[in-house]
Design a protein around this motif. Structure first.
Motif, mmCIF file in Angstrom:
data_model
loop_
_atom_site.group_PDB
_atom_site.id
_atom_site.type_symbol
_atom_site.label_atom_id
_atom_site.label_comp_id
_atom_site.label_asym_id
_atom_site.label_seq_id
_atom_site.Cartn_x
_atom_site.Cartn_y
_atom_site.Cartn_z
ATOM 1 N N HIS A 126 -15.568 -4.817 -5.822
ATOM 2 C CA HIS A 126 -14.617 -3.927 -5.139
ATOM 3 C C HIS A 126 -14.995 -2.469 -5.316
ATOM 4 C CE1 HIS A 126 -11.908 -6.791 -3.620
ATOM 5 N NE2 HIS A 126 -11.468 -7.238 -4.776
ATOM 6 N N ASN A 127 -14.630 -1.676 -4.317
ATOM 7 C CA ASN A 127 -14.956 -0.246 -4.360
ATOM 8 C C ASN A 127 -14.013 0.546 -5.256
ATOM 9 O OD1 ASN A 127 -12.602 -0.082 -2.917
ATOM 10 N ND2 ASN A 127 -13.517 0.710 -1.042
ATOM 11 N N ASN A 128 -12.992 -0.090 -5.792
ATOM 12 C CA ASN A 128 -12.101 0.622 -6.705
ATOM 13 C C ASN A 128 -12.241 0.093 -8.133
ATOM 14 O OD1 ASN A 128 -11.023 -1.855 -6.196
ATOM 15 N ND2 ASN A 128 -8.908 -1.154 -6.075
ATOM 16 N N THR A 188 -12.312 5.866 -0.105
ATOM 17 C CA THR A 188 -10.927 6.352 -0.053
ATOM 18 C C THR A 188 -10.376 6.190 1.354
ATOM 19 O OG1 THR A 188 -11.763 8.566 0.399
ATOM 20 C CG2 THR A 188 -11.238 8.051 -1.895
ATOM 21 N N GLY A 189 -9.140 6.611 1.544
ATOM 22 C CA GLY A 189 -8.513 6.500 2.866
ATOM 23 C C GLY A 189 -7.636 5.273 2.946
ATOM 24 N N ILE A 190 -6.817 5.266 3.985
ATOM 25 C CA ILE A 190 -5.832 4.185 4.136
ATOM 26 C C ILE A 190 -6.311 3.203 5.195
ATOM 27 C CG2 ILE A 190 -3.481 3.704 4.917
ATOM 28 C CD1 ILE A 190 -2.583 5.756 3.220
ATOM 29 N N GLY A 191 -5.980 1.980 4.997
ATOM 30 C CA GLY A 191 -6.233 0.990 6.041
ATOM 31 C C GLY A 191 -7.450 0.125 5.748
ATOM 32 N N HIS A 192 -7.718 -0.733 6.693
ATOM 33 C CA HIS A 192 -8.808 -1.696 6.569
ATOM 34 C C HIS A 192 -10.151 -0.974 6.566
ATOM 35 C CE1 HIS A 192 -11.104 -5.295 7.185
ATOM 36 N NE2 HIS A 192 -11.658 -4.783 8.250
ATOM 37 N N LYS A 193 -11.047 -1.399 5.670
ATOM 38 C CA LYS A 193 -12.375 -0.790 5.583
ATOM 39 C C LYS A 193 -13.331 -1.626 6.430
ATOM 40 C CE LYS A 193 -11.057 2.165 2.336
ATOM 41 N NZ LYS A 193 -9.635 1.888 2.311
ATOM 42 N N GLU B 62 -4.742 -2.187 -2.898
ATOM 43 C CA GLU B 62 -5.758 -1.259 -3.420
ATOM 44 C C GLU B 62 -6.835 -0.987 -2.388
ATOM 45 O OE1 GLU B 62 -5.152 -2.544 -8.088
ATOM 46 O OE2 GLU B 62 -7.114 -2.793 -7.169
ATOM 47 N N GLN B 63 -7.293 -2.025 -1.732
ATOM 48 C CA GLN B 63 -8.360 -1.849 -0.748
ATOM 49 C C GLN B 63 -7.889 -1.047 0.460
ATOM 50 O OE1 GLN B 63 -11.766 -3.158 -0.934
ATOM 51 N NE2 GLN B 63 -11.058 -3.195 -3.029
ATOM 52 N N SER B 64 -6.620 -1.111 0.768
ATOM 53 C CA SER B 64 -6.120 -0.398 1.952
ATOM 54 C C SER B 64 -5.677 1.019 1.606
ATOM 55 C CB SER B 64 -4.943 -1.149 2.569
ATOM 56 O OG SER B 64 -3.865 -1.168 1.666
ATOM 57 N N GLY B 65 -5.778 1.378 0.322
ATOM 58 C CA GLY B 65 -5.420 2.736 -0.065
ATOM 59 C C GLY B 65 -3.939 2.956 -0.307
ATOM 60 N N LEU B 66 -3.133 1.924 -0.135
ATOM 61 C CA LEU B 66 -1.688 2.094 -0.301
ATOM 62 C C LEU B 66 -1.287 2.213 -1.776
ATOM 63 C CD1 LEU B 66 -0.219 -0.389 2.338
ATOM 64 C CD2 LEU B 66 -0.202 2.099 2.432
ATOM 65 N N PHE B 69 0.474 5.243 -3.228
ATOM 66 C CA PHE B 69 1.896 5.472 -2.995
ATOM 67 C C PHE B 69 2.774 4.597 -3.892
ATOM 68 C CE2 PHE B 69 0.996 8.013 0.671
ATOM 69 C CZ PHE B 69 -0.153 7.459 1.212
ATOM 70 N N ALA B 127 -1.834 3.192 8.202
ATOM 71 C CA ALA B 127 -0.809 2.890 7.193
ATOM 72 C C ALA B 127 0.223 1.935 7.769
ATOM 73 C CB ALA B 127 -0.132 4.176 6.718
#
Lengths: 206, 270
Positions: A126-128, A188-193, B62-66, B69, B127
């Motif tokens: 995972h990237n995190n 980073t960023g929101i949503g599907h990668k 985590e993967q979606s960046g949420l 929040f 989002a």
């Protein structure tokens, strides 16, 4: 045997036999009426039974002549360690790449080759977590994979950002021993990668 | 001839007794909301479900960046307990599930707004998609939303069965009474106990036989349907029912043998 007792035993045996016959008739009738449905339900339930296999460590034996492992690790078990000094990465390597495994370490795609076998090897994380610094790896960096059956060094010769659907850029073949590491991109960023950051490294023959 | 008729009546009596016991068992277990809720508490259902949910959504959040929040804070065990109880209430026709998903979505959206992290238009759209997926995942795991087509009719079925069960038990009870009366008339007290003994033995053999058949033929210990929580619940309910069947079966067999012995002794006295 006293006659009372004889009578009692005889009566009991007769009644038990009659009850067994009645029971048999009821079971037969039930089987005729709903036997197929019951059998289907039982088969379905048994198919849904999941026996979790015990995960044992398998002793890995490498056949140097054939350049192949004689024994392979079980899916879900740790079999090695990956080290990339340039990004301070030291992480365990597991066979498999499901969510459970990626929480524990770096996942080895089970459809790819193993270190030392002369084919392409595909690792993901995972990237995190374990691969959060992967995009900082550059050409020339060294990657070391340590296993019970040997230590293998790879030198990075390319990095790339590919779409998640571009599977042809992660080729699995036996032409050359290439180690490919990938993770979701951007970090980073929101949503599907929808992209993947990939590191390509070639085996350094000792 | 009298003997044959009596044995036939004993057979019919045993069938009625089996049906009566089954109706009574089903009526006091799976058709009762309180029973199901008790079993849910017994097996740490909410904890297992919470674990399954967190495992499922963890990576996604985590993967979606949420995760920035603190979305995961919303998915507590208390929330799951409340929503599971609502779901059980819906199954037993006590409430609707309409607001659960919309309330959850609103709570997540409010969490995003309260965070004061500014998002671009594209990130806002991403989002919203991520939140919709999250709510959908939650509903699938906790409310079995993906199977709504299959389970939609269960509440109606429960109403119908609950309405029929008491009259059915009354009718069967009356039939049992009639058969007992006929047996008593045909045989006086001498043979009555003998034929009642046969009926109880048959009942006991069937009930114990069901338990043995189940244990041998069905891999209940490893049953897995959808997730750990529901699998454990089904397993504990089935085991409970089988245990009750076994107990009643053994009592029936014992009762049958005792009546047979007494009836044989009766013959001796005459």
């Amino acid at each position: 045997m006293p006659s009372n007792l004889k009578r009692i035993v005889k009566a009991t045996i007769i009644n038990v036999i009659v009850a067994l016959i009645f029971g048999g008739i009821i079971v037969l009738a039930g089987d005729l009426v709903a036997g197929n449905k019951i059998a289907t339900i039982v088969t379905l339930v048994n198919k849904m039974a999941v026996k979790t296999p015990e995960l044992k460590q398998v002793e890995l034996i490498f056949n140097k002549e054939a350049k192949k492992l004689d024994t392979y690790p079980l899916y879900g078990t740790k079999y090695g360690e990956i080290k990339i000094d340039s990004i301070n990465l030291v992480a365990p390597v597991y066979l498999g790449d499901n969510n459970k495994i990626l929480k524990l370490g770096v996942g080895h795609y089970s459809g790819s080759y193993f270190p030392g076998e002369g084919g392409s090897i595909l690792y993901a994380a995972h990237n995190n977590s374990y691969f959060k610094k992967l995009p900082y790896v550059v050409v020339g960096d060294l990657i070391t994979i340590t296993t019970d059956y040997g230590t293998f060094n790879y030198k990075v010769y390319a990095t790339d950002i590919i779409k998640e659907t571009e599977e042809d850029k992660l080729p699995i073949d036996d032409k050359e021993e290439i180690l490919m590491l990938y993770t979701c991109y951007p970090l980073t960023g929101i949503g599907h990668k929808s992209h993947r950051f990939v590191v390509y490294a070639r085996l350094e023959e000792d | 001839m009298k003997k044959l008729v009596s044995y036939i009546l004993a057979f019919i009596l045993s069938v009625f007794l089996i049906v009566f016991i089954m109706l009574e068992l089903v009526g006091n277990t799976v058709l009762k909301k309180e029973y199901v809720l008790d079993k849910i508490e017994e097996i740490n259902y909410y904890e297992d479900m919470h674990q399954d949910l967190v495992t499922e959504i963890d990576d996604y959040v985590e993967q979606s960046g949420l995760d920035e929040f603190n979305i995961k804070e919303i998915f507590t065990e208390e929330r799951i307990k409340e929503d599971v109880n609502s779901f059980i209430g819906w199954v037993y026709n006590e409430n609707s599930l309409e607001n659960i998903k919309s309330d959850l979505k609103l709570e997540i959206e409010n969490k995003l707004e309260d965070s004061n992290i500014s998002l671009t238009q594209e990130e806002k759209k991403e989002a919203e998609d991520a939140i919709n997926n999250l709510v959908s995942n939650y509903a699938t795991i906790v409310l079995y939303d993906a199977f709504v087509g299959l389970i939609r009719d269960i509440p109606k079925l429960i109403i119908i069965v609950n309405k029929l069960i008491v009259p059915a038990k009354i009718v069967i009870g009356v039939c049992i009474g009639i058969i007992l009366g006929i047996l008593l008339l045909l045989n006086k007290f001498k043979g009555f106990l003998k034929y009642l003994g046969v009926a109880l033995l048959t009942l006991g053999i069937i009930l114990v036989g069901i338990k043995i058949w189940f244990n041998l033929g069905v891999d209940l210990a490893n049953l897995f349907i959808l997730n750990k929580a529901i699998s454990n619940l089904l397993r504990v309910i089935l085991n409970d029912i089988l245990k009750t069947l076994n107990f009643r079966g053994i009592i029936s067999i014992f009762g049958g043998i005792v009546l047979t012995i007494i009836s044989a002794c009766q013959f001796r006295n005459n």
